[in-house]
Write a protein that holds these residues in place. Structure first.
Motif, mmCIF file in Angstrom:
data_model
loop_
_atom_site.group_PDB
_atom_site.id
_atom_site.type_symbol
_atom_site.label_atom_id
_atom_site.label_comp_id
_atom_site.label_asym_id
_atom_site.label_seq_id
_atom_site.Cartn_x
_atom_site.Cartn_y
_atom_site.Cartn_z
ATOM 1 N N THR A 1 -47.519 1.479 18.429
ATOM 2 C CA THR A 1 -46.334 1.293 17.600
ATOM 3 C C THR A 1 -45.295 2.364 17.901
ATOM 4 O O THR A 1 -44.098 2.063 18.036
ATOM 5 N N ARG A 2 -45.729 3.618 18.009
ATOM 6 C CA ARG A 2 -44.789 4.697 18.317
ATOM 7 C C ARG A 2 -44.099 4.445 19.654
ATOM 8 O O ARG A 2 -42.895 4.642 19.796
ATOM 9 N N GLN B 1 -48.254 6.417 12.610
ATOM 10 C CA GLN B 1 -48.391 5.112 13.247
ATOM 11 C C GLN B 1 -49.285 5.187 14.482
ATOM 12 O O GLN B 1 -49.519 6.257 15.037
ATOM 13 N N TRP C 1 -40.885 -4.199 10.520
ATOM 14 C CA TRP C 1 -41.470 -4.890 11.680
ATOM 15 C C TRP C 1 -42.896 -4.420 11.950
ATOM 16 O O TRP C 1 -43.718 -5.184 12.455
ATOM 17 N N SER C 2 -43.205 -3.172 11.627
ATOM 18 C CA SER C 2 -44.537 -2.627 11.922
ATOM 19 C C SER C 2 -45.563 -2.962 10.851
ATOM 20 O O SER C 2 -46.744 -3.141 11.163
ATOM 21 N N ASP D 1 -46.102 -9.705 16.373
ATOM 22 C CA ASP D 1 -46.628 -8.349 16.543
ATOM 23 C C ASP D 1 -45.519 -7.423 17.031
ATOM 24 O O ASP D 1 -44.779 -7.769 17.959
ATOM 25 N N VAL D 2 -45.415 -6.236 16.436
ATOM 26 C CA VAL D 2 -44.326 -5.318 16.739
ATOM 27 C C VAL D 2 -44.311 -4.918 18.211
ATOM 28 O O VAL D 2 -43.226 -4.719 18.800
ATOM 29 N N TYR D 3 -45.485 -4.851 18.839
ATOM 30 C CA TYR D 3 -45.596 -4.416 20.239
ATOM 31 C C TYR D 3 -45.498 -5.602 21.188
ATOM 32 O O TYR D 3 -44.637 -5.640 22.073
ATOM 33 N N LEU E 1 -41.499 1.568 19.476
ATOM 34 C CA LEU E 1 -40.265 2.020 18.836
ATOM 35 C C LEU E 1 -39.491 2.977 19.743
ATOM 36 O O LEU E 1 -38.261 2.914 19.830
ATOM 37 N N SER F 1 -37.984 -0.441 11.264
ATOM 38 C CA SER F 1 -39.199 0.066 11.906
ATOM 39 C C SER F 1 -40.403 -0.109 10.989
ATOM 40 O O SER F 1 -41.479 -0.542 11.419
ATOM 41 N N ARG F 2 -40.221 0.204 9.716
ATOM 42 C CA ARG F 2 -41.304 0.017 8.743
ATOM 43 C C ARG F 2 -41.597 -1.466 8.508
ATOM 44 O O ARG F 2 -42.760 -1.873 8.403
#
Length: 350
Positions: free
Chosen positions: A240-241, A236, A186-187, A141-143, A244, A183-184
Motif C-alpha cells: 500500500t505504501r 500500512q 481507497w486503501s 484493490d488499491v495496488y 501510494l 488514500s485512506r
C-alpha cells in the motif's frame, strides 16, 4: 430524506453554480443538492439561481476566512444524515442518471465508495484513472487496480465511512487537501469503479480555482509531506505504501515540475523541498517500479539538477519510447504499479 447529499462549495457568486445545482435537481432526483456558501452570504448565491433551483436546494453558510475547499466540503458532509455523501465542484456537473448508476453499484457490492466515471469539458474527454484491471468487477484493490491515481473522491462515499475510516480533507489546504482522504478511502474501504454509464463532468471554464494558484513548493506539497510522515501511512502494508508513493511521484512530483518549466521558476527552497520529498519516496522503495526515463528524472530531482527537469519530464511522458515504458528492474515490467503495466492499463481504458 434522499439517499445522497451532494455537497457543493460556493465562494464566488460569479461562478457557474447554476449548472452544478441544475444537474442534480433536474437530472438526479435520488440526490439532494447541498450548497455551502463559503465566506459569502446565502443571499449572494441564491440571487444567481432560478427560484425553482433555490427551492430544490439546501443552503448552509460557513464563514472561516480560509481560502480552502476543505472546510466547506467537510462542513457539508458532517451536517448530512443521508446514507451517502458526495462532493462536487461548483463549476462541474452530473450527467442525467449518474446518481442512480452509482447507487446501483453501491447496492450490488455493499460499497463504501463508488468512483465515478469522469470526463472533462464539453468534449467529454475521458479521465484515464484509475487504470483498473480491465476484467475487474466489484470490489477493487488499491495496488492491483492502481486506485491512488484517482486523486479526488468524486462519486459516492458511505457517510458512516467518514468516521470508521477517519476520513478528513486536510484543513486549510488550497490544493491536495483530498490526498490523505482518498488514500485512506481507497486503501481501507470497499471501493468499486463505474466503468460505463452517465457520470461526473469536470469543467474548466473558471479562472479563480484556488487549487490552480501558484504557490511555494513547500505549501503546494504540504499534504504529501503530511501523508508520508503520518502515523497512518507508517502502519500500512509495504504494497500500500508503495502504491501510494509511486503515484505521488508520477503525478504530484512530476506535476510540480510541469508547473515550473523554466530554470528561473525554481528557488533554492523549492528545489530543496522537492529533493527531500523525492528522497523520501525513494526510501519507500519506488525505484524498482519506475521506467528508465522516470528513474533518470528521479535522480535529477534528488540532486536538484534543475536544468534536466523539463527534458526529463518529456522523456518520461514519451510513452511510445522504450525508456518510458520499462526499466531495468523486473518489477517495472511485472508489477501492476510498474511502468509497463500502468501504461498499458491506462491505454486500454475506454
Amino acid at each position: 430524506m434522499k439517499r445522497v447529499d451532494i455537497v457543493i462549495a460556493a465562494h464566488n457568486p460569479q461562478r457557474r453554480i447554476d449548472r452544478a445545482v441544475s444537474s442534480i435537481v433536474n437530472g438526479n432526483p435520488e440526490a439532494r443538492a447541498v450548497v455551502v456558501c463559503h465566506n459569502t452570504s446565502i443571499s449572494s448565491i441564491t440571487a444567481t439561481l432560478d427560484p425553482v433551483l433555490v427551492e430544490g436546494t439546501t443552503f448552509l453558510e460557513l464563514n472561516d476566512s480560509i481560502p480552502s475547499p476543505s472546510g466547506p466540503f467537510m462542513f457539508g458532509m458532517r451536517q448530512s444524515k443521508a446514507e451517502y455523501v458526495s462532493i462536487m465542484g461548483s463549476d462541474d456537473q452530473l450527467e442525467p442518471g449518474a446518481v442512480a448508476a452509482w447507487l446501483e453499484l453501491a447496492d450490488r457490492y455493499s460499497a463504501d465508495s463508488v468512483i465515478t466515471r469522469l470526463t472533462r469539458g464539453e468534449s467529454r474527454t475521458l479521465v484515464r484513472s484509475p487504470a483498473a484491471r480491465p476484467w475487474a468487477r466489484g470490489i477493487l484493490d488499491v495496488y492491483r487496480d492502481r486506485l491512488p491515481y484517482r486523486s479526488a473522491p468524486l462519486g459516492l462515499i458511505r457517510r458512516t465511512a467518514l468516521e470508521t475510516l477517519q476520513l478528513e480533507l486536510t484543513p486549510g489546504a488550497r490544493n491536495g487537501g483530498d490526498l490523505e482522504f482518498v488514500s485512506r478511502l481507497w486503501s481501507g474501504g470497499r471501493v468499486v469503479y463505474q466503468k460505463s454509464g452517465p457520470g461526473y463532468v469536470e469543467m474548466a471554464d473558471a479562472d479563480d480555482r484556488v487549487t490552480h494558484v501558484a504557490k511555494p513548493v513547500t505549501e503546494e506539497l504540504a499534504p504529501l509531506t503530511g501523508l508520508l510522515s503520518s502515523a497512518w501511512f507508517s502502519e500500512q502494508t509495504k504494497r500500500t505504501r508503495r502504491a501510494l508513493a509511486v503515484k505521488a511521484y508520477r503525478r504530484t512530483v512530476v506535476d510540480t515540475i510541469i508547473k515550473r518549466p523554466r530554470v528561473e521558476d525554481w528557488s533554492a527552497e523549492d528545489l530543496s523541498t522537492l529533493a527531500q520529498i523525492a528522497a523520501a519516496l525513494h526510501r519507500i522503495g519506488i525505484s524498482p517500479f519506475l521506467s528508465l526515463a522516470e528513474s533518470r528524472l528521479l535522480a535529477a530531482v534528488m540532486n536538484s539538477r534543475v536544468a534536466d527537469f523539463s527534458a526529463g519530464v518529456a522523456a518520461a511522458k514519451k510513452y511510445r519510447s522504450p525508456a518510458a515504458i520499462g526499466g531495468t528492474h523486473p518489477l517495472s515490467w511485472a508489477s501492476p504499479i510498474g511502468s509497463f503495466r500502468y501504461t498499458v492499463a491506462s491505454a486500454l481504458m475506454r
